[in-house]
Structure formats: structure tokens, C-alpha cells
Design an enzyme around this catalytic site. Structure first.
Site, PDB file in Angstrom:
ATOM      1  N   GLU A 243       0.924  -1.579   0.211  1.00 22.60           N
ATOM      2  CA  GLU A 243      -0.168  -0.126  -0.063  1.00 22.60           C
ATOM      3  C   GLU A 243       0.847   1.068  -0.188  1.00 22.60           C
ATOM      4  OE1 GLU A 243      -1.726   2.719   0.578  1.00 22.60           O
ATOM      5  OE2 GLU A 243      -1.969   2.487   2.402  1.00 22.60           O
ATOM      6  N   CYS A 277      -1.871   9.541   2.250  1.00 25.54           N
ATOM      7  CA  CYS A 277      -1.146   8.314   0.878  1.00 25.54           C
ATOM      8  C   CYS A 277      -2.725   8.776   0.009  1.00 25.54           C
ATOM      9  CB  CYS A 277      -1.697   7.115   1.058  1.00 25.54           C
ATOM     10  SG  CYS A 277      -2.585   6.617   1.799  1.00 25.54           S
TER      11      CYS A 277
END
Length: 528
Positions: A243, A277
Site C-alpha cells: 500500500e 496517502c
């Protein structure tokens, strides 16, 4: 205010962890020895042999203990998070504690159904057999977490791995390791001993852990680090889940509620001081609304309070915290300087205030060739660009090496859904920002340079499971008609079998039955 941030190597194997707001030393951690890492893996493999045999319901009882402990001790946990990250206390509670508890609660309700043995259809040519899928634990997993959400982005994969039946070896970020917190939580919650083992250290410790050939590596962090981990794991064919970063677009059509869209953009861009993110790093606004949007965005920014402007210095009164690390501030400053030198305009903010306090920054007139156009920023800065048509908005949104998340804003839901389908990304929120992350049932992950795999929801449990296909047949004296020997007659019947299986229609179905009977008879004659 702070002038430096953790980690600081103070000698061989020692890392100093500091409060990013004040610069005060919080504690030091030591890099582990090779012998310690060997023992960690040996212990994990031993624990696996017993933990894997727990039923899903028994594992969920353990997670129930964890949930109760977190609820009872959420305030001191929040305090630890605030001290090491510099984020506001509201965000620590909302984005670290709440989603961790929510994930446990989701799995308490659904994990038994998700992981139970499944019956599947068996084709007519395999009549008499039964088809099953089993979801089984895979073994000890290595989880490496980032510094921006040191609790939630650790606990989410840890909880998922545990529910799936796997013990965890966990390496937190050296910047915000929350030393001793997870060990205390697991012990006092009453989880099985050593089902989670914590190893502190930097990148080299991560490499040493991977070299010991864990069953799977789950990593959350930067694109560069993800590539290095994937390359190392490839040497032993160790599965990886990555991720990574994002450069998330927000597409705003002119028919939106302006105030709601602006406030959504503000929170989406600046929550956790932009160190997310999935933060909004690119805003695209349809031309008729563009000037109003910029003006309103700038007005709303003035209402935000950071550690220097809060009416009372209390974590609960602060909207924006400080940035956590020196290197990330330097990256943001370099991107801004490059953009301005190449013609971009700073609409507001743009310059560090004091220590790690960086103001909300809006930049217009960005173009390809500027670092900020394609590079992830990971700070409280976002760019804004006008567009004319739906097609142009889609093109701009997809003009990125990343594909983690996005948002689309329009009163016309059909149009918003149409655009959402065209954006190449793993997650899209319509008329909201970062909303997909708020649902524990939804899988999370990215495309392109944003990573590999999905976690959370059912997909998260599957990512930590060996998905095993099972075919059950009777124990009889019957031979399969497709087994040896091959003969011209068998070929003729197999050719007809192919035709009848895939041409369709009732005639083909009857033909399939007749071909099957003839193959059975042919096999019986051979064994008479």
C-alpha cells in the site's frame, strides 16, 4: 518548536525518537541482533502451530478482548500518538482509534461467514463430485508500518492477519515506533502470548527481517521503499502486499454546493497535515466555478488553527498539527520552490512558519515539468487547475503515475458515477473525500504505482489466507473415462464431448449425457 525530528542515529544501532512539536527526546530504541531476529522467527513458527488451530469464532473472541481494552484505554493511547506524530488529538481519535475499533467490530459480525468453507457448482461432466473452497491460515506474516498513522495502519493489517489465523512479526516505522505500546496492549488485553511480536529498527532491520523468508510481507509506505521490498521478496518468491503513495485528484463540477465542496477539499487536503496517502493533492474545478472556489478556499483556510494560532494551546483546539519529519518538510519546500521557479502561483501559504509547523498551501498554474505535478507531496499543499469538459477532467485526473484514491463532485450523480468509473484508481468517493476508507467492509488499495493488493473487508481476510480448492469424489472401483489409455474411439467421443459442452441448447445437453454414457461404457469394457 522542534527543529529536528526522529529518528536520529546516536551511535551504532541506536535510534532517538523525538516529539516533532517540541524537539524533546522521548526515548531511544536499539537495533536488534541477528540472534534476536532468529528467535523471533522461531517463536512465530511455534505459535503458528497452535494459533492456526483456533476456530474463527475463537480468534474473534481474542479480538473482542482487544476491542474492550482499546475502548477503556483510548485516551492514553491517543496521547502517545499525539506525542510522536504532532497531529491534533481529534484526528488521533478519529483516524487512528475509531477505524481500528470499527474493523474489529466488522469482523466480529462477518468474519465467520467470510472464512467458512464454501460449496461451489460442479459442471455436468464432473457429475457425482463435490466442489469446495477452504480458507486457511498461511503462516507467520511480516507487517511493516508507516510513520503517518502509526497506530491504525499497524493495527489494521495486524487484526486482519490475526482473524485469518496468522501470528504477526511487526516492525513499526523508526520515526514513530510507539515503543512498548503494542506489547502493552496485547499483554493487558489478554491475547495469546507472542501472537504479535514487535521488532524495532530502521530500513536495514526491515531487510534483515525479510531475508528470513516470512510467509508474506505486508508493507505500507513510500513507492521507493515498496519497490525495494518487492525486489528483495522476489528473490525467494515471498508474496507481498504493498500500500504505497498517491497523488489523489478531486474533480469538482460547477453544479456543486460550493461551500460543501470547498470544506471537503480543505479537510481532504489538510487532514493529518496532508501526510496521508489519500489526501487531496490535485483539485480540478470546472471553469464557471473556478474563481469562486479559489476565493472561498482561501477564506476557509484563514479559519484554521495550527499549534501557533490556536486560541488555547490544547490538542483539542488545533485543526492542523505539525509535520512529523524533517525530510518530508524539505521535500515539500523543494517542490514549492521548483514550481514557483517554473511559473506556478502560490495562492496562500507556501512557507514554513516555525519548527515543523507548515501552513495550508494552495498552488495554481501548475504544469507538466514541475516536480509537484507528478510527485507525491505528502504535506499540507494542494494544487488547483480549471477544466472545461467532462472528458478533460478525466484526462487530467488520470495524468498521474499513481492511482490510489479520488473524489468526484457533482449534483448529477449519473455524471459523477460515469467519471468515477473512468478514473484509474482503487477508490473513489462521490460528493465526499476519503469516505471509502471509513467503511471497514470496503477493500482498500491502489493501482499503478500506488501498490499491489487489497486489505480490509473480505478481501483483507482473503489476502492473509491460503485459498484452497477441493474436489471430493467417491472412493469406488470406478475409473475415470478420460484416463489412459487413449484410443481413436476415445478421441472421437472426447471431440463430441467438447461440441456438446459448449454449443448450447437442449440438444447439446442431451448429447452430452449420451456421450458421457458411451465414455463410461467404453471404460467398463476395458476393465472387464
Amino acid at each position: 518548536m522542534a527543529t529536528s525530528a526522529a529518528p536520529i542515529l546516536a551511535g551504532l544501532g541506536e535510534i532517538r525518537v523525538c516529539n516533532p512539536r517540541t524537539g524533546d527526546l522521548l526515548y531511544t530504541v536499539q537495533e536488534p541482533s541477528e540472534e534476536h531476529l532468529d528467535q523471533v522467527y522461531q517463536t512465530a513458527r511455534h505459535v503458528f502451530e497452535s494459533y492456526r488451530r483456533l476456530t474463527v469464532r475463537q480468534r474473534l473472541r481474542e479480538m473482542g478482548k482487544l476491542k474492550r481494552y482499546l475502548l477503556e484505554h483510548k485516551e492514553p493511547i491517543c496521547q502517545r500518538i499525539v506525542e510522536e506524530t504532532g497531529k491534533p488529538r481529534v484526528e488521533a481519535m478519529l483516524t487512528e482509534i475509531f477505524p481500528t475499533l470499527d474493523l474489529i467490530q466488522y469482523y466480529e459480525k462477518h468474519a465467520e461467514r467470510i472464512l467458512r468453507d464454501e460449496k461451489h457448482a460442479t459442471p455436468l461432466v464432473l457429475m457425482g463430485k463435490k466442489s469446495r473452497v477452504y480458507y486457511e491460515p498461511i503462516g507467520p506474516v511480516l507487517i511493516i508500518s508507516p510513520w503517518n498513522y502509526p497506530f491504525n495502519l499497524s493495527m489494521t493489517p495486524i487484526i486482519t492477519a490475526l482473524v485469518a489465523g496468522n501470528p504477526v512479526i511487526f516492525k513499526p516505522s523508526e520515526y514513530t515506533p510507539l515503543r512498548g505500546l503494542l506489547e502493552e496492549v496485547c499483554e493487558r488485553a489478554g491475547l495469546p502470548q507472542n501472537v504479535v511480536q514487535v521488532v524495532y529498527g530502521g530500513k536495514e532491520t526491515g531487510r534483515r527481517l525479510i531475508s528470513r523468508r516470512t510467509t508474506k510481507v505486508f508493507f505500507t509506505g513510500s513507492e521507493a521503499a515498496g519497490k525495494a521490498i518487492m525486489a528483495q521478496c522476489a528473490q525467494d518468491l515471498t508474496p507481498v502486499e504493498l500500500e504505497l503513495g498517491g497523488k489523489d485528484p478531486m474533480v469538482v463540477f460547477s453544479d456543486v454546493n460550493l461551500n460543501r465542496a470547498v470544506n471537503g477539499a480543505l479537510w481532504g487536503a489538510l487532514t493529518n497535515t496532508g501526510q496521508t496517502c489519500t489526501s487531496v493533492e490535485r483539485i480540478y474545478v470546472q471553469e464557471p466555478l473556478y474563481d469562486q472556489f479559489v476565493a472561498e478556499f482561501k477564506r476557509e483556510i484563514e479559519r484554521l488553527h495550527d499549534p501557533l494560532t490556536a486560541r488555547e494551546f490544547d490538542d483539542k483546539n488545533i485543526d492542523m498539527g505539525c509535520m512529523t519529519t524533517d525530510f518530508q518538510i524539505e521535500k515539500v519546500e523543494a517542490q514549492i520552490a521548483d514550481a514557483v521557479a517554473k511559473g506556478a502561483v502560490i495562492e496562500c501559504g507556501g512557507k514554513r512558519k516555525q519548527g515543523h509547523v507548515f501552513p495550508a498551501t494552495l498552488i495554481s498554474r501548475v504544469m507538466p515539468g514541475m516536480k509537484i505535478y507528478y510527485e507525491e507531496s505528502f504535506g499540507p499543499i494542494t494544487t488547483i487547475t480549471p477544466f472545461k469538459t467532462e472528458e478533460e477532467a478525466i484526462r487530467l485526473a488520470n495524468d498521474s503515475p499513481y492511482g490510489l484514491s479520488a473524489s468526484v463532485w457533482s449534483h448529477d450523480i449519473a455524471r459523477a458515477d460515469r467519471v468515477a468509473r473512468e478514473i484509474v484508481t482503487g477508490n473513489v468517493s462521490i460528493n465526499n473525500v476519503l469516505a471509502t476508507q471509513g467503511n471497514a467492509a470496503l477493500p482498500f488499495g491502489g493501482t499503478k504505482n500506488s501498490g499491489i493488493g487489497r486489505y480490509k473487508g473480505a478481501h483483507g481476510l482473503y489476502s492473509f489466507s491460503n485459498i484452497k480448492s477441493i474436489m471430493i469424489d467417491r472412493n469406488s472401483g470406478r475409473y475415470e473415462p478420460i484416463w489412459y489409455p487413449y484410443t481413436p474411439k476415445k478421441y472421437e467421443l472426447v471431440s463430441k464431448l467438447v461440441d456438446c459442452s459448449f454449443r448450447g441448447g437442449i440438444g447439446s445437453l442431451l448429447g452430452l449425457v449420451l456421450v458421457g454414457i458411451r465414455l463410461e461404457r467404453l471404460e467398463k469394457k476395458r476393465h472387464l
